[in-house]
Design a protein around this motif. Structure first.
Motif, PDB file in Angstrom:
ATOM      1  N   TYR A 261       0.846  -1.206   0.000  1.00 28.50           N
ATOM      2  CA  TYR A 261       0.000   0.000   0.000  1.00 28.50           C
ATOM      3  C   TYR A 261       0.877   1.251   0.000  1.00 28.50           C
ATOM      4  O   TYR A 261       0.652   2.185  -0.774  1.00 28.50           O
ATOM      5  N   CYS A 262       1.909   1.251   0.860  1.00 32.41           N
ATOM      6  CA  CYS A 262       2.816   2.416   0.935  1.00 32.41           C
ATOM      7  C   CYS A 262       3.536   2.640  -0.390  1.00 32.41           C
ATOM      8  O   CYS A 262       3.801   3.786  -0.783  1.00 32.41           O
TER       9      CYS A 262
ATOM     10  N   ILE B 255       1.042   3.983  -3.296  1.00 33.12           N
ATOM     11  CA  ILE B 255       0.704   5.417  -3.171  1.00 33.12           C
ATOM     12  C   ILE B 255       1.963   6.288  -3.116  1.00 33.12           C
ATOM     13  O   ILE B 255       1.912   7.429  -2.683  1.00 33.12           O
TER      14      ILE B 255
ATOM     15  N   GLN C 249       2.275  10.584  -4.966  1.00 36.53           N
ATOM     16  CA  GLN C 249       1.043  10.928  -4.253  1.00 36.53           C
ATOM     17  C   GLN C 249       0.105  11.737  -5.133  1.00 36.53           C
ATOM     18  O   GLN C 249       0.260  12.941  -5.285  1.00 36.53           O
TER      19      GLN C 249
ATOM     20  N   SER D 105      -3.165   7.238  -7.642  1.00 39.37           N
ATOM     21  CA  SER D 105      -2.383   6.347  -6.774  1.00 39.37           C
ATOM     22  C   SER D 105      -3.149   5.998  -5.507  1.00 39.37           C
ATOM     23  O   SER D 105      -3.115   4.849  -5.052  1.00 39.37           O
ATOM     24  N   TYR D 106      -3.830   6.981  -4.915  1.00 37.11           N
ATOM     25  CA  TYR D 106      -4.588   6.725  -3.680  1.00 37.11           C
ATOM     26  C   TYR D 106      -5.717   5.728  -3.935  1.00 37.11           C
ATOM     27  O   TYR D 106      -5.945   4.822  -3.138  1.00 37.11           O
ATOM     28  N   ASN D 107      -6.421   5.911  -5.050  1.00 34.72           N
ATOM     29  CA  ASN D 107      -7.504   4.973  -5.379  1.00 34.72           C
ATOM     30  C   ASN D 107      -6.967   3.566  -5.596  1.00 34.72           C
ATOM     31  O   ASN D 107      -7.530   2.586  -5.101  1.00 34.72           O
TER      32      ASN D 107
ATOM     33  N   GLY E  11      -4.178   2.371  -4.447  1.00 35.49           N
ATOM     34  CA  GLY E  11      -3.682   1.865  -3.159  1.00 35.49           C
ATOM     35  C   GLY E  11      -4.797   1.320  -2.286  1.00 35.49           C
ATOM     36  O   GLY E  11      -4.655   0.262  -1.668  1.00 35.49           O
ATOM     37  N   MET E  12      -5.913   2.046  -2.258  1.00 35.23           N
ATOM     38  CA  MET E  12      -7.054   1.583  -1.448  1.00 35.23           C
ATOM     39  C   MET E  12      -7.623   0.280  -2.003  1.00 35.23           C
ATOM     40  O   MET E  12      -7.957  -0.637  -1.250  1.00 35.23           O
TER      41      MET E  12
END
Length: 581
Positions: A127-128, A131, A134, A138-140, A142-143
């Motif tokens: 996950y780290c 993302i 940033q 990337s956040y989507n 990663g989630m």
């Protein structure tokens, strides 16, 4: 400061490479002497409860460790150049080292608790890393990656609670003699489901292409030997338990469909990294399907050979993306073999190894798997899925080669083509050598008995037939420049269905998220911000605010208003008194 960053890279590379060589020496010694070492270290004892750390060292764990350490050392050396503009390079290297450490913990664990530590570590660090750049995409991604992997983590936790019935979490003790036990059947089901989430089988496939938001060196590590192979490795370890299970028949169908689906989706894709990610998904389906047929050694063999050429493929993609001004669309590429010949050489050889061209790494494992499939007592559906997927592999690989190497350069009018970076090339040449020799080296090392599969001539040549057909189709699609070829072949909806991985991203993201988020929005709008707001806190606040504003007007005005209001009140009181009398 730069020297410090690069020294961390070099020390990490040197340490991991040394560990890899040591692991190889131990592995050869263990195979020659048929040795297994089982270590137990008592961490803490509280009354009658022992917390024990167990380590299992046999030829399989040592061989896998050697491959993981070799690939991760090469990836870190490659990152020295690829991530040179990164300010926090040391943070990136530490994250990669944590990732490798989690994988090591998973590989050497005969204990389900320490497996969970490695398993969860992989999920968290991935996950780290996803993302790392940033931005919203990337956040989507990663989630989606983290939440898909959480399903597997929960199932492993449930396995831990179910295994409390046995008195120890060392699963390796129970595999042989408790096959038909109901509890063990439940455990086997949960282990298969957990492995399916980590190795991205249908219906958990959508996170794997999404995880391409990570930096390319991470993709090379994740897609070759660490995160996605964890599920396959877990099933190889639990294979004795699973072979009696009926769940493996379902797994065989799902992994065959995964292989087929990824092969089709890769032919519709124009993002360079996503094509390679979908090819990984296809190969994972191949490993899972041969594993569910009861050949764990073959699955392990293909896992190792695949790791080499897939890491190399991602590294070549990284160099090309850098050169193309961070553009990943293959329609803008073409003729790159003139500008970066060594990278093109590595790319072509790794692509050929992926297709199973004879005497490269992929050929030894892939050909053996397909011949065992032809030899086994399977129905026509599974047989067709295997061979169609093999043809599709050749299809998208040939299409990729045509778009990158052969077609005319379609770049923008302003572009920056530069010479190849020798740091990247050195790391790629190590994997190039391994992509050529690792297949024959491993087949000699792992199978200490001669194997010969007798089949009719046409069945033997079936792999060559479907590969040639797939290559021809890839050539036609890429040279005719018919981007809308699907309009001639199939309807628009069907082509949409095929290119979007059978609508799996919609099912796993929008399909799950939309209804919950929409329900929450309606609750907020109609209850929190609706009539209850008027008749409770906000309504009371508005009334008090209105009266306080009126009083402030009185108080802030001049003395005349005070006298006038005083006189007015006196008059009212006087009138009231007169009326009362």
């Amino acid at each position: 400061m730069n020297n410090l960053k690069y020294s961390i890279c070099f020390i990490s590379f040197f340490f991991l490479f040394l560990m890899s060589m040591m692991s190889m020496m131990f592995m050869i010694y263990f195979i020659m002497n048929n040795m297994v070492i089982f270590l137990e270290w008592e961490v803490i004892t509280l009354n009658s409860m022992n917390i024990v750390m167990s380590v299992l060292l046999d030829w399989m764990s040592l061989l896998f460790m050697m491959f993981v350490l070799l690939i991760s050392s090469v990836v870190i050396f490659y990152s020295k150049s690829y991530m040179s503009s990164e300010i926090n390079l040391s943070r990136f290297i530490i994250l990669v080292l944590l990732f490798v450490f989690s994988m090591m913990l998973l590989i050497i664990s005969p204990n389900i608790i320490s497996i969970l530590l490695g398993w969860d570590g992989l999920g968290l660090v991935s996950y780290c890393l996803v993302i790392y750049y940033q931005n919203l995409k990337s956040y989507n991604a990663g989630m989606l990656t983290a939440l898909s992997n959480r399903i597997g983590d929960v199932l492993i936790l449930m396995v831990i609670s179910w295994m409390m019935n046995y008195g120890s979490w060392n699963y390796i003790f129970y595999l042989d003699f408790m096959n038909n036990d109901l509890v063990m059947m439940m455990i086997s089901f949960m282990i298969i489901m957990a492995a399916m989430t980590k190795s991205a089988q249908i219906p958990f496939s959508s996170w794997l292409p999404a995880a391409m938001a990570a930096p390319t060196p991470v993709s090379a590590l994740v897609h070759s030997s660490t995160l996605v192979t964890a599920g396959v490795y877990l099933l190889i370890r639990f294979n004795i338990l699973l072979i009696q299970s009926n769940f493996l028949k379902i797994l065989l169908l799902l992994s065959g469909l995964t292989m087929f689906m990824a092969g089709i989706a890769a032919n519709y894709e124009f993002d360079l990294k996503k094509i390679i990610a979908l090819s990984t998904l296809s190969q994972l389906g191949l490993m899972m399907s041969i594993l569910s047929m009861g050949f764990p050694d073959l699955a392990f063999f293909h896992l190792l050979t695949h790791a080499m050429f897939k890491a190399l493929l991602f590294m070549c993609a990284g160099v090309i993306i850098h050169m193309m001004n961070n553009m990943q669309d293959i329609r803008f590429m073409g003729g790159i073999s003139f500008y970066i010949p060594f990278t093109s050489l590595c790319m072509n050889i790794s692509n050929m190894a992926l297709c199973g061209i004879p005497f490269l790494a992929g050929f030894y494992s892939k050909d053996l798997i397909l011949e065992m499939t032809s030899f086994s007592n399977l129905n026509l559906l599974i047989f067709m899925l295997y061979y169609l997927s093999t043809g599709l592999t050749m299809f998208y690989s040939f299409r990729l080669t045509m778009y990158l190497m052969v077609n005319d350069c379609n770049l923008l009018s302003v572009f920056n083509l530069f010479d190849e970076d020798y740091t990247m090339l050195k790391s790629m040449f190590i994997l190039l050598f391994m992509s050529i020799v690792s297949g024959s080296f491993l087949s000699w090392l792992m199978f200490n008995y001669p194997y010969m599969i007798y089949l009719p001539f046409n069945m033997k040549m079936m792999v060559i037939y479907v590969s040639l057909l797939g290559g021809f189709m890839g050539y036609i699609i890429s040279t005719m420049k018919i981007y809308s070829v699907n309009k001639f072949l199939v309807t628009y909806n069907l082509s949409n269905f095929l290119s979007l991985m059978w609508f799996m991203p919609y099912l796993s993201t929008y399909g799950l998220n939309y209804y919950f988020l929409n329900f929450g929005h309606n609750l907020l709008k109609n209850i929190d911000l609706g009539w209850s707001e008027v008749y409770s806190g906000l309504g009371m606040f508005n009334v008090i605010k209105k009266y306080s504003m009126m009083y402030s007007v009185y108080q802030m005005s001049n003395f005349k208003i005070y006298l006038f209001s005083f006189f007015l009140w006196m008059m009212i009181i006087l009138i009231m008194l007169l009326i009362g009398l």
